[in-house]
Design an enzyme around this catalytic site. Structure first.
Site, short mmCIF file in Angstrom:
data_model
loop_
_atom_site.label_atom_id
_atom_site.label_comp_id
_atom_site.label_asym_id
_atom_site.label_seq_id
_atom_site.Cartn_x
_atom_site.Cartn_y
_atom_site.Cartn_z
N TYR A 148 16.82 30.30 5.34
CA TYR A 148 15.78 31.15 5.89
C TYR A 148 15.94 31.30 7.41
O TYR A 148 16.24 30.34 8.11
CB TYR A 148 14.40 30.55 5.63
CG TYR A 148 13.95 30.64 4.20
CD1 TYR A 148 13.70 31.86 3.59
CD2 TYR A 148 13.76 29.47 3.46
CE1 TYR A 148 13.27 31.92 2.27
CE2 TYR A 148 13.33 29.54 2.13
CZ TYR A 148 13.09 30.77 1.56
OH TYR A 148 12.66 30.84 0.25
N LYS A 187 0.85 -1.20 0.00
CA LYS A 187 0.00 0.00 0.00
C LYS A 187 0.88 1.25 0.00
O LYS A 187 2.09 1.16 0.22
CB LYS A 187 -0.93 -0.02 1.22
CG LYS A 187 -0.23 -0.04 2.56
CD LYS A 187 -1.18 -0.45 3.69
CE LYS A 187 -0.45 -0.67 4.97
NZ LYS A 187 -0.67 0.28 6.01
C1 LIG Z 1 -3.98 -4.50 8.43
C2 LIG Z 1 -2.50 -4.41 8.18
N1 LIG Z 1 -1.79 -5.54 8.08
C3 LIG Z 1 -0.46 -5.52 7.86
C4 LIG Z 1 0.24 -4.34 7.71
C5 LIG Z 1 1.72 -4.35 7.50
O1 LIG Z 1 2.40 -3.82 8.60
P1 LIG Z 1 3.99 -3.71 8.66
O2 LIG Z 1 4.37 -2.71 7.61
O3 LIG Z 1 4.27 -3.24 10.02
O4 LIG Z 1 4.53 -5.07 8.35
C6 LIG Z 1 -0.48 -3.14 7.81
C7 LIG Z 1 0.23 -1.85 7.69
O5 LIG Z 1 0.08 -0.94 8.41
C8 LIG Z 1 -1.88 -3.18 8.04
O6 LIG Z 1 -2.60 -2.04 8.13
#
Ligand SMILES: Cc1ncc(COP(=O)(O)O)c(C=O)c1O
Length: 373
Positions: A265, A38
């Site tokens: 700045y 994501k």
């Molecule tokens: C529901 C869920 N699962 C897994 C993950 C993966 O987490 P991480 O990046 O700490 O491995 C996330 C990320 O925030 C998440 O929201």
């Protein structure tokens, strides 16, 4: 190798692949790795990262939004994709068009999924989420979670594909909440698995994966570790992880400063001695946060130099000291190794009082991503 560029993030896809292989080696037999890509693959480029993760043995991918799933499909990713976030009606339609797995914790949403199922397509796959103590998405009511699961299983238009939860404090070894969440989730998951042996039980993020084999179940959902970053915000190399991202800029100008001369700045830094100051064309407009003003180092020719003055939108200044052999055109590293030195993303995060996740996800589109193996 390309020449100097104002702000460049090099992404080592081989590192992503090897991190996935290493994570898989730590899993119990039969446990699948789901790579979380994501937020544009935590700033690394989602499609590139997803392909490298699949090459490294990730059987599945996870994203937060329907648009992210659709993007992966459009770029040819064929493995199962789980959309973990809450969905509006339009997003639900898009997620189903992308043939994504979905998360539900209410029967009315499960019914909406069934009603939106595309004629002729595979049955939508639904993962039921128990909120075992994150206090965010999912139902905290075990009875409700069971009811949703049974409603999905009983609906011929749907497939009950998973039972899941998410940990709030897996990155805090020694805390009591993580084992309590696990305790709460386990009987729920065990019972559902007995009734529906095909479903995938999953709970662990990167920290839980590295810390607790009992949390692995049928699948782990790893994000940050896939990119070679430490979920505990310490040193990823301790877990055999390789950071995939290096952030570079270059020395655009070198100037002699006299005592009292200021850079940037607000004149927040003034030279206390005769010294040299370099300007690098990277700034908060690239995601190099203003909170790092007068508080981070930069590597040039394999040596650390302090960033001085206030970070601008497009430039930062670095003190080189009274004697320097550095010249315009030299490469500068803000995250990553150079020579025998290195700056970890975790160091930058600690200076900003944040987490490595936010540092890499916060790099803005103006920073070109250069992917290579
Ligand atoms: C529901 C869920 N699962 C897994 C993950 C993966 O987490 P991480 O990046 O700490 O491995 C996330 C990320 O925030 C998440 O929201």
């Amino acid at each position: 190798m390309s020449g100097p560029e104002r702000a460049l993030a090099r992404i080592d896809l081989g590192a992503i692949e090897r991190n996935c292989q290493r994570l898989r080696q730590q899993l119990r037999g039969g446990t699948q790795l789901c790579a979380v890509v994501k937020a544009d693959g935590y700033g690394h480029g989602a499609v590139w990262a997803a392909k490298a993760a699949v090459d490294g043995g990730a059987a599945r991918l996870a994203v937060a939004t329907a648009a992210e799933a659709e993007d992966l499909r459009r770029h040819g990713l064929a493995v199962p994709i789980l959309v973990m976030g809450a969905l509006t009606a339009d997003e639900l339609r898009l997620a189903l068009e992308a043939d994504a797995d979905l998360v539900a914790w209410r029967t009315d949403f499960a019914s909406a999924v069934a009603e939106h199922a595309l004629p002729g397509a595979r049955r939508p796959r639904v993962h039921v989420k128990l909120d075992s103590g994150m206090g965010r998405l999912g139902t905290a009511d075990i009875e409700e979670a069971r009811a949703v699961a049974e409603a999905v299983a009983a609906d011929e238009r749907l497939e009950l594909a998973g039972a899941m939860t998410h940990f709030a404090t897996a990155d805090e070894p020694g805390d009591e909440h993580f084992p309590a969440q696990l305790e709460r989730f386990m009987p729920f998951a065990r019972e559902l698995k007995e009734r529906h042996p095909e479903l995938l039980v999953h709970a662990a993020n990167s920290a839980a994966t590295l810390r607790e084999p009992a949390a692995h179940f049928d699948m782990v959902r790893c994000g940050i570790a896939v990119y070679g970053l430490d979920p505990f915000n310490r040193d990823p190399f301790e877990h055999g992880l390789e950071p995939a991202l290096t952030l570079e800029s270059w020395v655009a100008a070198v100037k002699r400063f006299r005592p009292g001369d200021s850079a940037g700045y607000g004149r927040s830094w003034r030279a206390e001695r005769e010294t040299w100051v370099a300007t690098l064309p990277i700034g908060y407009g690239d995601g190099w946060r203003r909170g790092l003003s007068n508080d981070c180092d930069v590597l040039i020719r394999g040596r650390r130099h302090p960033l001085v003055g206030t970070i601008s939108m497009d430039n930062v200044t670095v003190e080189l000291g009274p004697e320097t052999d550095l010249e315009p055109g030299d490469s500068a590293v803000l995250i990553g190794p150079q020579g025998d030195e290195r700056i970890l993303c975790e160091e930058v995060a600690q200076r900003l009082d944040t987490i490595n996740y936010e540092v890499v996800t916060g790099l803005l589109p103006r920073v070109r991503r250069l992917h290579s193996r």
